[in-house]
Design an enzyme around this catalytic site. Structure first.
Site, short mmCIF file in Angstrom:
data_model
loop_
_atom_site.label_atom_id
_atom_site.label_comp_id
_atom_site.label_asym_id
_atom_site.label_seq_id
_atom_site.Cartn_x
_atom_site.Cartn_y
_atom_site.Cartn_z
N LEU C 124 0.83 -1.20 0.00
CA LEU C 124 0.00 0.00 0.00
C LEU C 124 0.88 1.26 0.00
CD1 LEU C 124 -2.68 1.60 0.47
CD2 LEU C 124 -2.39 1.19 2.92
N GLU C 126 3.48 4.28 -0.16
CA GLU C 126 4.38 4.84 -1.16
C GLU C 126 5.09 6.04 -0.54
OE1 GLU C 126 2.35 5.76 -4.76
OE2 GLU C 126 1.53 3.72 -4.95
N GLY C 130 1.49 7.70 2.98
CA GLY C 130 1.66 6.92 4.20
C GLY C 130 0.33 6.86 4.90
N SER C 131 0.19 7.72 5.92
CA SER C 131 -1.10 7.80 6.60
C SER C 131 -2.21 8.25 5.64
CB SER C 131 -1.01 8.78 7.78
OG SER C 131 -0.10 8.28 8.73
N ARG C 242 -5.19 -5.23 12.46
CA ARG C 242 -4.67 -4.40 13.54
C ARG C 242 -4.60 -5.09 14.91
NH1 ARG C 242 -8.16 -0.33 12.10
NH2 ARG C 242 -7.14 0.51 10.27
N ARG C 267 19.75 -9.62 40.58
CA ARG C 267 20.71 -8.53 40.71
C ARG C 267 20.78 -8.04 42.15
NH1 ARG C 267 25.17 -6.04 38.63
NH2 ARG C 267 25.01 -3.77 38.76
N GLU C 363 1.11 -0.11 10.11
CA GLU C 363 -0.31 -0.44 9.98
C GLU C 363 -1.20 0.67 10.56
OE1 GLU C 363 0.07 -5.21 9.71
OE2 GLU C 363 -1.87 -4.26 9.86
N THR C 365 -0.39 4.78 12.00
CA THR C 365 0.24 5.30 13.22
C THR C 365 -0.81 5.41 14.32
OG1 THR C 365 -0.26 7.59 12.67
CG2 THR C 365 1.84 6.72 11.85
#
Lengths: 259, 397, 384
Positions: C124, C126, C130-131, C242, C267, C363, C365
C-alpha cells in the site's frame, strides 16, 4: 516401512536435585517430558515414513499417565501408540525393561525397524536399546548420527564413535539407537495435535503380552539400587594459597582424576 | 510391591518429598502409592517409623553364585591402540581382585594386537585372553559381543568391567542381556561389600544431580561400565608375570549382519563444547588473541576443548560455537577451567552446573571465585605456562 | 489470568510457544545482528500449520478468527517481533484475497499460503502516501487482456521474500476513493522487481524493500474484487489485521515483564536483590498492570471482531493503540530496571525497546488510530 519407536516419559533431569541437608529429592516443579533422545528417534521414523511410506507405532512402558508422551508422539507424526503398563513392571531395571518391551513388540507384530533414543536422561544407561535387540534376536546399531541411505530393506548410516564415526550398513529388521545430531525434531502441527486429542491407545498388561512374572519388575531385575545420595557439594571460594608454583602443584594434584 | 503399613504410618509426608516420581502421596493421614512407583526404595529408607517396605523383591531365578570366580576387564583395542581406559580399569580391577582374593584377567579382542597383551600384564593382569583375528579388525556389536559372551560362559568370572566408551556402551549391554546379567553403566566408584563380597557400583543419575549405588544380589557376572579418567592405572611393571591365552573364536561368532563400510577418524577442531568432558575457557583477561593461544595449549595438554566468554568471541579470537553463557551455550563438563573470566552472571549462567570449576584470575574479588571449587589469584601469563608444563609432565609420566 | 480459551486455541498457543522458545529465542539476537530473514523458523511455522490459521478451511486452512491469530502472534512476538512481523505480513498480504477475491483467485493462491509453501506481502505505502492513502501514485491501466502497472511501493514488509504481492493501484484518478483497485502480482512477473533491503532501527529480521513496477503486465483476472473497490478492501484488511499488531505489543510486554522481573530477583545491590526495593517493585507492578489491561482489551476486541465483522474499526484501533503504546512504555521501563545491563545487547530488552517503536508506527500510526476512534465517536453521538 513399519517402524516402532520406543519412547519413555522421564522427569526433566535438570530440575531433579537431592537436597544435601535433608537427603530428600526436591521435585517441586519437576515436569514430565518425552525423553529428549527419543524425540530424535521419533523424528527420524516420521521422516523415513514420509520418504518411504509405511507407518510409525510408538511404544512406551510406564504408568498410565505415560499416554501423555504417546499423545505427543501422535501430534509429531506417529500413527499409533501402545502403552505397556502394569504395577507388576515396577522396579524393572534395564534387563527386565528390555524383556518387557520385547514381549510387547511381539504383540504388536511385524516390523522392519525399531528406533530408540541412545539413552534416557533419568538413568543415562544406554542399555535398553541393545538389550531389546538381543531379546528380539535382531542386529542393532547404537549412536546413529546420520542416516545416509534408506530403502525398505537396508539402511546405511553413520555410527558415532569416540574418535569419529563408522559408516555401517544393516538389513531390516534391525534396531537403531540415535543421538541428537541425527536431526532436529519438528514442532507438533495443529493437525497433529487435533489428531492426538482424539487418539486412543492400546494399554497392555503383563498378562496381555504373555510376560513371565519372574522376568518382569523388581523380581526380574538383576540389579538393585541400595543407596541414593547427593553428589559431593560444590566448594566455594576455595582460593589456593602459597607461592604460584605451590598453588599450581596443589591444583594439578586436585585435578589428577581428570588428567 | 511397595506396602504401606497403615498402623505404623503417621502421615508425616517425608516419603512424599523423597519420591522422584511423585508416586506416593499422603491422603487422610496415610501414605498411598500410585502406579508411578518404580520400587526405587527411596521412601523406604526415608521412613522413620518403618511403615514402608518392598515385598517380593528377590529375583526368583537364583544362580549358583559361588561357581563364578575372578575379575575380568574388557580391554578396548581400536585402530591399532589400546584405549587408555583399559589400563585404568586394570588398576581398579586389581584392587577388586585382591579384595576378593581372586585373579584378574584381561580380555583383548581385535586384529594385529602386537605387544598389547604383554602391556596388559605389565599393568596388572594375571591372565590375558587374546582373540586376535582379521575378522575383528572393525568393531561390530555382534562379533565382539558374541566373542565376549562365549568367553564369559566358558570361564564364569564374577565381575566384568569395561570402559564406558562408545564401544563399551554399545556392545556390553547386549552381552549382559544375553547372559541375563546385571549391568551398571557409567560407574564412578567400585567397591567390594565386606559382608558378602558383592560388588558395590556407584554411578550418577539424573544428569549427575544424584548418585546411586547398585548391586547385583542374585546374578552373575556382575557387570559395570566405568567412565574413562575416573580410575587410576597402575604403573607399568616389566617384571610382572602373567599368562597369555590365545583363544580361537567360534567362526559363527564372526558372522555379522551389520557391515562396517568405512571408519572415519574426525578432526578435533569441530568439537561440540557441550559434549566435552573438559573445557578450558578464556576471557578478556588473556589481553589478546596471542594470549588466548595459552587457552588452546592448556586445553590440548589435557585433551579438553576450548570455550570462551562473550568478550573473546566478539573480539574474534575464536568462533561463536565456543561461546559459553547467556547468549552462548550452556555447558556442564566434568571440569571447567575459567581463565581470565571475571564471572559476570551472564557467563556463570552457562557453566554453573559443571562438576568441578577452577578459576584463574588476577582480580581476587572477581565473582568467578564464588562458584569455583579451586581458585588461583595471579597473572595469567605466569600461571598458564607453568600449569601446562606441570600437566604435560604429569600425563607424560 | 484465565481467559477461558477453547481447546483449539490452547493448541495454537502451545505450538506458537514452542516455536518461540525453541526456535526464535535462541536465534533472535543473531538474526537482529545480521539483518537476516528467518527462513528456517518460518518453515517450522509452516510445518506446524500456523500459516493456515487465518485461511478458510475450504482452501486448506483452519478458518481461524481474529482471536486465534492474535494468540499465535502474541506468543511469537514474545520471542521476536521481527520474525513475527514476517509471519504477520504474509497473513496481511493474503487478507485482501480472502476478503474480496474471486473464487478463482482464492483457489489459486490460498492453499499454497496455508501450507506455508508461499509467502505473501501487502503493498500500500508509497513515498507520498503513508497515513494519507489518497496520495497513491502507482497506476494500473487495462490494455487488452492485461493490466499494466507503473509506480513504486515503499517499505513493504516481506519484499523480496514473498511470492505473492497484493498491490493497491489507481485505476481511475478522477473517481477519488472509488478510483483505486487491488491486484495480485507474483514474483517473477515481467516488469516487477524489488529494491534493496532497508536498514532499520528494529525488527531487523524482517525484510523491508521497495516494490518497483515498470510496465509490469499481469493477466486481467488478477484484479481483487470489483474495479474501484481497492480502498474498501484496504480498510477491511487493516481493520482485521490491527489486533494482530496489538498482539505483538502484548508479546513484547510479556517478554519485558519476564526479563525485568527475573533480573531484579538476581541482581544484588546494597546487599539485597533489587526487587526488594520498592522503587523497582512499583515499576514492575506498573508494567504488569498495563500489560494485563492491554491483553484484556485486545482479547475482548478480537472476540468482538469475530462476532461482529461489520463493526470493527473502532475496537480494532483502540486495542492497537493501547497495546502498542504499552509495549513502548514497558520495554523502556524494562531497560531502566536492568540499568546498564539492559542497555547492552547481551540482554534482549534493548532489542525489544528498539523493536517496540515500529508498533506505534506501522499499519496506521497511533495518531491515525486516534483519528479513527474520534471520528467513530463523532458518528455514534450524532446518531443519538
Amino acid at each position: 516401512m513399519k517402524i516402532i519407536v520406543c519412547i519413555k516419559q522421564v522427569p526433566d533431569a535438570k530440575d531433579v536435585r537431592l537436597d544435601p541437608e535433608t537427603n530428600t529429592l526436591a521435585r517441586e516443579g519437576v515436569q514430565s517430558i518425552m525423553n529428549p533422545y527419543d524425540q530424535h528417534a521419533l523424528e527420524e521414523a516420521v521422516r523415513l515414513k514420509e520418504q518411504l511410506g509405511g507407518e510409525v507405532t510408538v511404544l512406551s512402558m510406564g504408568p498410565p499417565q505415560a499416554v501423555d508422551v504417546l499423545r505427543q508422539a501422535i501430534s509429531c507424526g506417529a500413527d499409533h501408540g501402545v502403552l505397556v503398563s502394569d504395577r507388576a513392571f515396577a522396579g524393572a531395571d534395564t534387563w527386565a525393561t528390555s524383556y518387557t518391551l520385547a514381549k510387547a513388540v511381539h504383540k504388536i507384530g511385524d516390523f522392519d525397524l525399531i528406533l530408540c533414543g541412545k539413552q534416557a536422561i533419568d538413568g543415562d544407561t544406554a542399555q535398553v536399546g541393545p538389550g531389546l535387540a538381543i531379546q528380539l534376536d535382531i542386529p542393532f546399531v547404537t549412536c546413529v548420527q546420520k542416516v545416509r541411505e534408506a530403502s525398505g530393506t537396508e539402511l546405511v548410516m553413520e555410527r558415532m564413535m569416540d574418535d569419529g564415526y563408522d559408516v555401517v550398513a544393516v538389513s531390516c529388521p534391525a534396531l537403531l539407537t540415535v543421538v541428537k545430531d541425527l536431526n532436529e525434531p519438528r514442532v507438533p502441527s495443529l493437525k497433529g495435535k487435533m489428531k492426538a486429542k482424539k487418539a486412543e491407545f492400546k494399554i497392555l498388561s503383563a498378562e496381555d503380552i504373555g510376560a513371565d512374572s519372574s522376568c518382569i519388575g523388581l523380581p526380574g531385575s538383576p540389579t538393585q539400587v541400595v543407596d541414593v545420595f547427593p553428589p559431593p557439594p560444590r566448594g566455594e571460594r576455595a582460593i589456593l594459597t602459597g607461592s604460584i608454583e605451590e598453588q599450581i602443584e596443589q591444583l594439578v594434584e586436585k585435578l589428577a582424576v581428570y588428567l | 510391591m511397595l506396602i504401606v503399613d497403615s498402623e505404623l504410618c503417621i502421615g508425616c509426608g517425608v516419603c512424599e518429598d523423597n519420591c522422584a516420581f511423585g508416586a506416593i502421596e499422603v491422603v487422610d493421614g496415610c501414605a498411598v502409592v500410585s502406579d508411578a512407583c518404580t520400587l526405587c526404595g527411596s521412601c523406604v529408607d526415608s521412613c522413620e517409623v518403618e511403615a514402608l517396605k518392598i515385598e517380593g523383591g528377590e529375583k526368583s531365578v537364583q544362580v549358583d553364585l559361588d561357581s563364578w570366580k575372578g575379575v575380568w576387564v574388557y580391554c578396548e583395542f581400536r585402530a591399532g591402540a589400546l584405549a587408555p581406559v583399559s589400563l585404568e580399569l586394570l588398576g581398579a580391577g586389581r584392587k577388586l581382585a585382591d579384595a576378593r582374593g581372586v585373579p584378574l584377567s584381561a580380555v583383548l579382542i581385535g586384529a594385529d594386537t602386537g605387544e598389547s597383551a604383554e602391556k596388559l600384564i605389565g599393568h596388572g593382569a594375571d591372565t590375558v585372553y587374546r582373540i586376535d583375528n582379521q575378522a575383528l579388525t572393525y568393531f561390530t556389536d555382534e562379533s565382539y559381543g558374541a566373542v565376549l559372551t562365549d568367553l564369559i560362559k566358558a570361564h564364569k568370572p564374577e565381575i566384568v568391567l569395561a570402559g564406558a566408551t562408545a564401544i563399551g556402551r554399545s556392545f556390553i549391554p547386549g552381552v549382559a542381556n544375553s547372559l541375563g546379567a546385571g549391568l551398571t553403566a557409567d560407574c564412578t566408584q567400585l567397591d567390594i561389600r565386606a559382608d558378602d563380597g558383592a560388588l558395590l557400583q556407584t554411578r550418577p543419575a539424573f544428569g549427575g544431580n544424584i548418585m546411586a549405588t547398585i548391586v547385583c544380589p542374585s546374578s552373575r557376572p556382575q557387570m559395570s561400565t566405568v567412565r574413562p579418567k575416573v580410575m587410576q592405572a597402575l604403573d607399568f611393571d616389566e617384571a610382572r608375570q602373567g599368562e597369555i591365552v590365545d583363544v580361537a573364536p567360534d567362526p559363527a561368532s564372526l558372522q555379522t549382519k551389520v557391515r562396517v563400510l568405512e571408519s572415519v577418524i574426525s578432526e578435533q577442531d569441530n568439537v561440540n563444547i557441550q559434549e566435552s568432558d573438559i573445557l578450558v575457557a578464556g576471557g578478556r583477561g588473556l589481553d589478546s588473541e596471542k594470549g588466548f593461544k595459552l587457552i588452546r595449549e592448556l586445553a590440548a595438554s589435557m585433551d579438553g576443548a576450548v570455550a570462551a566468554s562473550r568478550a573473546v568471541v566478539d573480539a574474534g579470537w575464536i568462533g561463536y560455537p565456543h561461546q559459553v553463557g547467556q547468549t552462548g551455550k550452556t555447558v556442564a563438563p566434568k571440569l571447567y577451567i575459567a581463565c581470565g573470566i571475571s564471572g559476570a552472571i551472564q557467563h556463570v549462567a552457562g557453566m554453573q552446573s559443571s562438576e568441578t570449576i577452577v578459576a584463574i584470575n588476577r582480580d581476587e574479588d572477581a565473582p568467578i571465585f564464588d562458584v569455583a571449587d579451586f581458585g588461583i589469584v595471579g597473572d595469567m601469563f605466569e600461571i598458564l605456562p607453568l600449569l601446562i608444563s606441570k600437566i604435560e609432565g604429569k600425563r607424560g609420566s | 489470568m484465565d481467559y477461558f480459551l477453547s481447546e483449539e486455541q490452547e493448541m495454537i498457543v502451545e505450538i506458537a510457544q514452542q516455536i518461540t522458545d525453541e526456535r526464535i529465542i535462541p536465534q533472535r539476537a543473531e538474526l537482529d545482528e545480521k539483518d537476516e530473514f528467518p527462513r528456517e523458523i518460518l518453515n517450522s511455522m509452516a510445518q506446524a500449520d500456523l500459516f493456515g490459521v487465518p485461511i478458510p478451511e475450504e482452501y486448506g486452512g483452519f478458518g481461524g478468527g481474529c482471536l486465534d491469530i492474535v494468540l499465535a502472534l502474541e506468543q511469537l512476538g514474545r520471542g521476536c517481533i521481527g520474525v513475527a512481523t514476517a509471519f504477520a505480513a504474509s497473513a496481511l498480504g493474503i487478507y485482501p484475497i480472502i476478503i474480496s477475491g474471486s473464487n478463482e483467485l482464492k483457489e489459486k493462491y490460498l492453499p499454497s499460503v496455508a501450507s506455508g509453501e508461499k509467502f505473501a506481502a501487502f503493498g500500500l505505502t508509497e513515498a507520498n502516501a503513508g497515513s494519507d492513502a489518497s496520495g497513491i501514485q502507482t497506476t494500473a491501466v487495462l490494455d487488452g487482456d492485461e493490466w499494466v502497472l507503473n509506480g513504486t511501493k515503499q517499505w513493504i514488509t516481506n519484499g523480496g521474500e514473498a511470492q505473492i504481492y497484493t498491490i493497491v493501484a489507481i485505476t481511475d484518478r478522477k473517481r477519488g476513493a472509488r478510483g483505486a483497485s487491488m491486484f495480485v502480482v507474483e514474483e517473477g512477473d515481467a516488469g516487477f522487481s524489488c529494491g534493496p533491503k532497508e536498514k532499520k532501527m528494529g525488527i531487523r529480521a524482517s525484510s523491508t524493500t521497495e516494490l518497483i513496477f515498470k510496465d509490469c503486465r499481469i493477466p486481467k483476472d488478477r484484479i481483487i474484487g470489483r474495479l474501484g473497490t481497492g480502498f474498501i478492501t484496504v480498510m477491511k484488511t487493516l481493520d482485521s489485521s490491527r489486533p494482530g499488531i496489538a498482539a505483538l505489543g502484548l508479546g513484547i510486554g510479556q517478554a519485558c515483564v519476564d526479563e525485568a522481573t527475573v533480573y531484579a530477583k538476581q541482581r544484588v545491590q546494597f546487599g539485597k536483590p533489587i526487587i526488594s526495593f520498592q522503587a523497582v517493585q512499583h515499576m514492575l507492578a506498573d508494567m504488569a498492570i498495563q500489560l494485563e489491561a492491554s491483553r484484556a482489551l485486545v482479547y475482548a476486541a478480537a472476540k468482538h471482531i469475530d462476532a461482529h465483522p461489520k463493526d470493527m474499526s473502532k475496537v480494532s484501533s483502540m486495542c492497537k493503540v493501547m497495546a502498542t503504546d504499552m509495549a513502548m512504555k514497558v520495554s523502556t521501563d524494562a531497560v531502566q530496571v536492568m540499568g546498564g545491563y539492559g542497555y547492552m545487547r547481551e540482554y534482549p530488552v534493548e532489542k525489544m525497546m528498539r523493536d517496540a517503536k515500529i508498533l506505534q508506527i506501522y499499519e496506521g500510526t497511533n495518531q491515525v488510530q486516534r483519528n479513527v476512534i474520534g471520528q467513530e465517536l463523532n458518528k455514534e453521538y450524532s446518531r443519538k
